[in-house]
Design an enzyme around this catalytic site. Structure first.
Site: not given
Length: 286
Positions: A8, A107, A134
């Site tokens: 991300k 994560s 996360d």
């Protein structure tokens, strides 16, 4: 079961205060991107085994623990304990996401383990945030406005399909150190994550005008400044550090521009990849 699990970026990231428990409250827009780790999970009768395949260029700068300290191992342990299951599993992680990059590599691996174990057993975990703030986001991915310590996740308009270059140098940032530096800032300039979320909804072509990250002011890494300079000098609409560092993403109009920029960054000795923003975390491969 084998899945590719996405990294991300934080399109915007602001720290809005410090909570009584010592954690920091944030406002952020999270976005999954097409850079992946590959996670394989196989059920066994007992015990948790973890193996990792880490490219040399990642391992040399950021050692990744491949034992019970790894968050993916902790995810399996939590899953079996919470569901009272007397089972074990073998986990293999093939790293494609650089660590200490602010891209959620650990994560997303933990979320992938929870996802695979859930599909294999029909069970789930009630509080994935126990593993890390996360992790809940990665169970779905996409585009989300995130508040609190990362546990309040609101999906917003889809921002997938946009072309990015992501680059990282050898410097890594410890999250604890980065937050300590945030607390010491005297005249911070705060990004507006709420305005970014609204703009993605109403005028996505202008969303980049609201990209920003408070941590850039806190960590002040030379490599981050250099990468941003190369991106902005090669037609990026915007270039911003992600998370608490130290990867940088740049938004480009065309893949051709992005490839040219990525090549220049690669020649300068940086990890560099062209990818797109993607609408979900997991791609099932086997």
């Amino acid at each position: 079961m084998r899945v590719k699990t996405a990294a991300k970026v934080n399109l915007a990231l602001d720290v809005t205060g410090k909570l009584p428990n010592g954690y920091h409250a944030i406002e952020s827009v999270f976005q999954t991107v097409g850079i992946y780790d590959e996670v394989t999970v196989e059920l066994t009768e007992k015990g948790i085994e973890l193996s990792c395949d880490v490219p040399e260029r990642f391992a040399s700068s950021d050692p990744i623990p491949c034992d019970e300290r790894n968050i993916a191992y902790k995810a399996a342990k939590l899953f079996f304990e919470e569901n009272g299951m007397n089972l074990g599993c073998r986990i293999h992680i093939k790293k494609g996401i650089p660590s200490q990059a602010g891209m959620g590599g650990g994560s997303t691996d933990a979320a992938a383990v929870l996802y695979c174990l859930g599909k294999l057993t029909g069970k789930s975990v009630k509080a994935p945030e126990k593993l890390g703030a996360d992790v809940p986001f990665f169970l779905t991915g996409g585009t989300a406005f995130v508040e609190g310590i990362g546990e309040k996740i609101t999906p917003i308009a889809d921002y997938s399909g946009h072309i990015l270059v992501i680059a990282k140098g050898k410097e890594g940032v410890s999250t604890a150190e980065a937050y300590g530096n945030i607390d010491a800032l005297t005249v911070p300039v705060y990004p507006n994550a709420k305005m970014l979320a609204e703009t993605i909804e109403k005028a996505p072509e202008k969303a980049y005008e609201w990209f920003g990250n408070l941590f850039e002011q806190a960590v002040q890494l030379e490599e981050v400044d250099d990468i941003k300079s190369v991106m902005l000098g090669n037609d990026a609409f915007s270039a911003v550090m992600t998370g608490s560092g130290s990867a940088v993403f740049g938004l480009f109009e065309s893949e051709e521009q992005a490839e040219i920029c990525a090549e220049k960054l690669e020649k300068a000795g940086y990890f560099s990849a062209v990818c797109k923003t993607v609408p979900e975390s997991f791609i099932i491969t086997e």
